[in-house]
Scaffold this active site. Sequence first.
Site, short mmCIF file in Angstrom:
data_model
loop_
_atom_site.label_atom_id
_atom_site.label_comp_id
_atom_site.label_asym_id
_atom_site.label_seq_id
_atom_site.Cartn_x
_atom_site.Cartn_y
_atom_site.Cartn_z
N ASP A 98 -1.90 5.21 15.04
CA ASP A 98 -1.17 4.04 14.58
C ASP A 98 -0.51 3.39 15.78
O ASP A 98 0.05 4.08 16.64
CB ASP A 98 -0.08 4.49 13.59
CG ASP A 98 -0.06 3.65 12.35
OD1 ASP A 98 0.17 2.45 12.48
OD2 ASP A 98 -0.25 4.20 11.25
N ASP A 221 -0.01 -1.71 13.23
CA ASP A 221 1.02 -1.81 12.21
C ASP A 221 1.74 -3.15 12.20
O ASP A 221 2.14 -3.64 13.25
CB ASP A 221 2.04 -0.69 12.50
CG ASP A 221 3.12 -0.58 11.47
OD1 ASP A 221 2.84 -0.10 10.37
OD2 ASP A 221 4.27 -1.00 11.76
N GLU A 278 -3.19 -4.27 10.31
CA GLU A 278 -2.47 -4.41 9.04
C GLU A 278 -1.95 -5.85 9.02
O GLU A 278 -0.93 -6.15 9.62
CB GLU A 278 -1.30 -3.43 8.94
CG GLU A 278 -0.66 -3.48 7.56
CD GLU A 278 0.75 -2.92 7.50
OE1 GLU A 278 1.17 -2.48 6.43
OE2 GLU A 278 1.46 -2.95 8.52
N HIS A 350 -0.82 4.95 2.61
CA HIS A 350 0.48 5.64 2.53
C HIS A 350 1.60 4.73 2.04
O HIS A 350 2.72 5.21 1.86
CB HIS A 350 0.82 6.18 3.91
CG HIS A 350 1.07 5.09 4.90
ND1 HIS A 350 0.07 4.23 5.33
CD2 HIS A 350 2.20 4.67 5.51
CE1 HIS A 350 0.58 3.35 6.18
NE2 HIS A 350 1.87 3.59 6.30
N ASP A 351 1.33 3.45 1.85
CA ASP A 351 2.36 2.51 1.37
C ASP A 351 2.14 2.12 -0.08
O ASP A 351 2.88 1.28 -0.61
CB ASP A 351 2.34 1.22 2.19
CG ASP A 351 2.77 1.42 3.63
OD1 ASP A 351 3.58 2.33 3.88
OD2 ASP A 351 2.31 0.67 4.50
C1 GLC Z 1 3.74 -0.81 7.92
C2 GLC Z 1 3.57 0.65 7.58
C3 GLC Z 1 4.74 1.12 6.79
C4 GLC Z 1 5.98 0.93 7.63
C5 GLC Z 1 6.11 -0.49 8.16
C6 GLC Z 1 7.11 -0.55 9.28
O1 GLC Z 1 3.73 -1.61 6.80
O2 GLC Z 1 2.35 0.85 6.93
O3 GLC Z 1 4.62 2.45 6.37
O4 GLC Z 1 7.11 1.25 6.87
O5 GLC Z 1 4.90 -0.98 8.66
O6 GLC Z 1 6.60 0.02 10.44
#
Ligand code: GLC
Length: 592
Positions: A98, A221, A278, A350-351
């Site tokens: 990540d 991310d 993302e 995971h979210d």
């Molecule tokens: C992304 C991650 C998430 C995290 C956020 C802040 O959305 O997937 O789990 O809380 O970024 O880094």
Amino acid sequence: MKRQWWHDKVAYQIYPKSFYDSNGDGIGDIPGIIEKLDYLKDLGVDIIWLSPVYRSPLADQGYDISDYYEIDPRFGTMEDMDRLLREAKKRDLYIVMDLVVNHCSDEHEWFKKACADPEGEYGQYFYLRKLEKAQAPVPGSGLETEYSVCSPDGYVLPCNWRSYFGGPVWEKLPGHEDWFYLHVFHRKQPDLNWENPKVREEIYTMINWWLDKGLAGFRIDAIINIKKALPFRSYAPDRADGLCTIGRMLQEASGVGEFLGEMRDRTFKPHQAFTVGEVFNEKAEELPAFIGDNGYFSSMFDFSETVWGSSPAGWHKNKGITPDDYRQCLFDTQKKVADIGFISNIIENHDEPRGVSRYIPPQDMQSMDEEMRLTAKKALAAVYFFVKGLPWIYQGQEIGMENYPLQSIDEVDDIASLDAWKVMRRQGVSEQDALRAIERNGRDNARTPFQWSAAHAAGFTTGRPWLQVNPNFTKINLEQQVKDPASLFRFYRDLIALRKNPQYSETLLYGSFEPYLADESCILSYLRRSSGQTILVLSNYGKETRTLPLPAKAKKILLDNCPGRDLPVTDRKITLSGYRTVVMELSGGRFF
Ligand code: GLC
């Protein structure tokens, strides 16, 4: 679209904290991942994304990094990481980490130095502002700005944006009365100032350091947030707290592409790294720039179905998604992406809540018997797996892990859920309703430990797991599914094998995508077509039996989620019982 080495791969996400604990401390770790590499190889995946394992206070479970060059001792050591890279390579597996660079942790040394001297070099690494207290607004003083908000002790904040995890994005800089810093996520995640070339250099050096080590690439991310609309200003509030969602600012921010293009050229491109962004809130016309042939990223996730029905008012107002809505999301994305690039397809991460608990109508899940529930889980798997793009599996998805049945808010770890709880309770939502909303939407659903077996703590740890195990582990676990030829795990293995079968892979990877029976409610179906081959994915995504037309004569059934059961099929028609799904090769001629 240029063909790439990773197009024929299948990707898998590991959430290390909940994958496998090798030392009994209740927390999953890197040696635990190494122990399970053979399992992943056997499943058939190739690319493995690890959610963060860098040194971190874990305020947001590792998405708050205090040292990009170190492994958090809870997850292991750098030697473990090097060993993981070597062991993966031996098995032709690619490790992707990540990349969390919109923000770091407030425990990172850069931030500590910024606190020590906000006007010095490291102050420029973040968004710091020296603020003044509000005075009684004097007409014409400039203090009576339309939507201004203040800190609890009366300082006028530069803007009224609401952090993703609740509250204003401005927080007092530790050790100072009148200095504040910006955090679009948690207050322990100060935003890095990408406008500062030195920050970008630090980031590129770090990325190259990891790629030189043998990492295959990164999942990137929250990356859209790196470009802020400056100078800071407030927007019309969208809740009673006087704040507005960050999304509002992002609509206005332009120029993120300059940062992303520079990052690609300085890091990913020279290494031929695989990257997946993302990306939320992208503008449709930007797609070629993001994932086209010389895109900023190799791929990016399709979140159209995950964000579907979400309400700015709070989780209790989120709408459930019907099979037809889900189909619409899939098809719209396919149309939008077309041949521009390779999108990354997911049903969970995971979210998100568990895919089977969201994309199979919950009322169906409750009313169906075990067998049909399993059939439905396989249907969902087959439908998302063969749309164009790179299929991703999130840990536990392959055994059909489900949402966690929450009893009390005290069981919740996730900071986003805890904020959602506050928001709902403040609006007068009852405890029960708020709890049910968290159960449906919360991030802990995907973070409960992987269910390896029916042993203590689902075989995840010999100790006490950091987050409770889903009580259904005695029924849903890998050990049992490995033995059962009709299990979901075995079905996922078949899906992967089919996608990789050289006889069909050209069509499944690069063939055109054509919706089929898109007006039939609860039918999820499409054609993949290359010159000389047509493959039909046809799912009766509902409980009732349906008889459906075929677009051409069936040539060969490639996959059936109810094997061994009678399949009434004629040249022109097929009858599918509830959730029955078939993938078939069609003969050349078309009926219509
Ligand atoms: C992304 C991650 C998430 C995290 C956020 C802040 O959305 O997937 O789990 O809380 O970024 O880094």
